[in-house]
Motif scaffolding. Structure first.
Motif, short mmCIF file in Angstrom:
data_model
loop_
_atom_site.label_atom_id
_atom_site.label_comp_id
_atom_site.label_asym_id
_atom_site.label_seq_id
_atom_site.Cartn_x
_atom_site.Cartn_y
_atom_site.Cartn_z
N ARG A 79 -9.88 5.16 -1.29
CA ARG A 79 -10.99 3.92 -2.02
C ARG A 79 -11.21 3.55 -1.20
O ARG A 79 -12.70 2.70 -1.04
CB ARG A 79 -10.98 3.80 -3.24
N ALA A 80 -10.69 2.86 -0.21
CA ALA A 80 -10.71 1.35 0.73
C ALA A 80 -10.60 2.19 1.90
O ALA A 80 -10.87 1.41 3.13
CB ALA A 80 -9.55 0.12 0.81
N GLY A 81 -10.86 3.59 2.04
CA GLY A 81 -10.99 4.37 3.13
C GLY A 81 -10.19 4.51 3.94
O GLY A 81 -10.07 4.31 5.40
N VAL A 82 -8.59 4.21 4.14
CA VAL A 82 -7.28 4.47 4.49
C VAL A 82 -6.73 5.68 3.80
O VAL A 82 -6.26 5.93 2.16
CB VAL A 82 -6.41 3.63 4.60
N VAL A 83 -6.07 6.49 4.11
CA VAL A 83 -5.44 7.95 4.17
C VAL A 83 -4.08 7.88 3.90
O VAL A 83 -3.15 6.90 5.07
CB VAL A 83 -5.48 9.12 5.11
N ASN A 84 -3.22 7.81 3.17
CA ASN A 84 -1.82 7.33 2.53
C ASN A 84 -1.09 8.40 2.47
O ASN A 84 -0.87 8.93 1.20
CB ASN A 84 -1.53 5.84 1.91
N ILE A 85 -0.44 8.88 3.62
CA ILE A 85 0.43 10.07 3.11
C ILE A 85 1.67 9.95 3.16
O ILE A 85 2.46 10.30 3.64
CB ILE A 85 0.04 11.23 4.16
N GLY A 86 1.21 8.36 3.83
CA GLY A 86 3.34 7.39 3.33
C GLY A 86 3.73 7.19 2.06
O GLY A 86 4.73 7.00 2.08
N LEU A 87 2.78 7.83 1.47
CA LEU A 87 3.27 7.55 -0.06
C LEU A 87 5.04 8.41 -0.39
O LEU A 87 5.21 7.37 -1.76
CB LEU A 87 2.08 8.57 -1.06
N GLU A 88 5.16 8.98 0.07
CA GLU A 88 6.49 9.07 -0.14
C GLU A 88 7.60 8.61 -0.05
O GLU A 88 7.77 8.38 -1.19
CB GLU A 88 7.03 11.28 0.35
#
Length: 423
Positions: A79-88
């Motif tokens: 929602r702030a424009g940052v893709v976070n596939i580092g969640l894992e």
């Protein structure tokens, strides 16, 4: 379109796109009632009431929590424009830090330590993507490789003596349990009603019983965080500014919004939620840390967020669906076989709806899938074990494919933004 005009349109900050219909609350409730009725009918015909049993519902909630928290973290960041596939990777940090602090101090401190570990991963991701402008996917992949490696290495160093005592490699000592929640009286009464297997009534009792019986306190915390995130992001000025950074950061900066600050806050909060999801796995689900404990739940959390169209309510529904299928294959393999006929009926109803809307290609495909599943159910007595284990991931792919036509991500999601573009 001028900046003022763009800012004046609420749909530009995460609302539904033009021409798209939105499911109203009565429609959603009607769909839920239809699903419960379908489960009840199938249970009466097959004699297997496991799909709506209180144990199944409680297990589904437990499986949904780490997925929902990871997805909620992804929602804040995107929602702030940052893709976070580092969640894992941030979840892995949460599992290690949570188990470590839970063992040394207590599980409540373990939850906070897990959030802190995930937040540090979020801070690293924000530093790399927001400040240095590195591609978001590259940064996320790096975090998913870096953090699990560090945790595995430190784990072997910290718990060498415990491993030698026979606990097994890559496993920490167990931490104490967190409290569970049960509504006295109501839980027992619902269990009694469920045991009679009355049509629809017992199924509703089983679902409600699973919600009020022996639930971990972290489940209540997760539900509160989802509700709080909705009000904070969609009902406050802070949330409006944060979402504007994901829609049009240039316009947001021209109106005085510190884009970097809001992106940093969102990604750090994202990591904290992922860390809380990880600490749930090590403190509630297993009571210890072990390598590979997350098993891709961070990615499934992202899938739940996408299924939910970057909205908290949809995210919760997606996490519930994936948690249901995950717990189903762990609790009762026969129920997975029964699920075949449930999906077959649902696909047949979808085909009829598509015929009504004159979408003949989709209707034909749905009818073929429904017929194939029905044939599979009638000609077999069980589902092969490898397919049972793969059920949550298959459901993830199918749901995302079906939901792809109505997705509306933030417009600037994943874009590299440099400070000063709005001046």
């Amino acid at each position: 379109m001028s900046t003022a005009t763009a800012a004046a349109k609420p749909k530009a900050l995460g609302g539904k796109p033009a021409g798209k219909t939105k499911l109203s609350t009565p429609v959603v409730l009607l769909l839920i009632a239809g699903v419960i009725t379908l489960f009840s009918v199938v249970g009466m015909l097959t004699g297997n009431h496991g799909l709506t049993s209180s144990g199944q519902v409680a297990a589904a909630l437990g499986s949904a929590v780490p997925i929902a928290l990871a997805g909620l973290g992804g929602l804040w960041a995107e929602r702030a424009g940052v893709v976070n596939i580092g969640l894992e990777g941030m979840m892995v940090a949460g599992t290690f830090c949570g188990a470590w602090a839970g063992y040394l101090v207590n599980p409540w401190v373990g939850l906070l330590a897990g959030m802190a570990g995930g937040a540090l991963g979020g801070l690293l991701h924000a530093l790399v993507t927001v400040t240095f402008g590195v591609d978001h996917i590259v940064s996320g992949v790096g975090i998913n490789l870096l953090i699990p490696g560090i945790c595995a290495y430190v784990n072997k160093i910290c718990y060498t003596d415990y491993v030698a005592d026979g606990a097994g490699a890559n496993q920490s000592p167990p931490a104490n349990s967190l409290p569970n929640f049960t509504v006295p009286g109501l839980s027992h009464w619902l269990d009694t009603v469920e045991s009679h297997h009355w049509f629809l009534v017992s199924d509703i009792a089983g679902i409600l019983g699973g919600v009020v019986t022996n639930l971990s306190v972290v489940i209540l915390i997760a539900a509160a965080l989802i509700v709080a995130s909705y009000f904070l992001l969609w009902r406050t000025v802070f949330g409006l500014r944060l979402r504007s950074c994901g829609e049009n950061p240039t316009a947001a900066e021209s109106l005085g919004v510190n884009v970097y600050k809001y992106k940093y806050i969102a990604v750090i909060v994202s990591g904290a939620f992922a860390g809380l999801a990880g600490s749930y796995l090590s403190l509630v689900a297993a009571h210890f840390y072990k390598d590979g404990q997350t098993q891709g739940r961070g990615y499934i959390g992202l899938a739940a967020m996408i299924f939910g169209n970057w909205l908290p309510g949809g995210l919760a529904a997606g996490a519930g669906l994936f948690g249901f299928t995950d717990s189903l294959q762990l609790r009762d393999a026969d129920s997975v076989h029964v699920l075949l006929i449930v999906v077959a009926v649902a696909m047949a109803l979808m085909a009829l709806w598509q015929l009504y809307r004159r979408k003949f290609t989709g209707a034909i495909v749905s009818f073929v899938v429904a017929g194939g599943l029905a044939l599979w159910f009638t000609t077999t007595d069980s589902v092969p074990r490898p397919l049972i284990v793969a059920t949550p991931y298959v459901i993830t792919l199918v749901v995302l494919a079906l939901a792809s036509q109505r997705l509306r991500p933030p417009k600037a999601d994943g874009q590299i933004y440099r400070k000063g573009q709005g001046k």
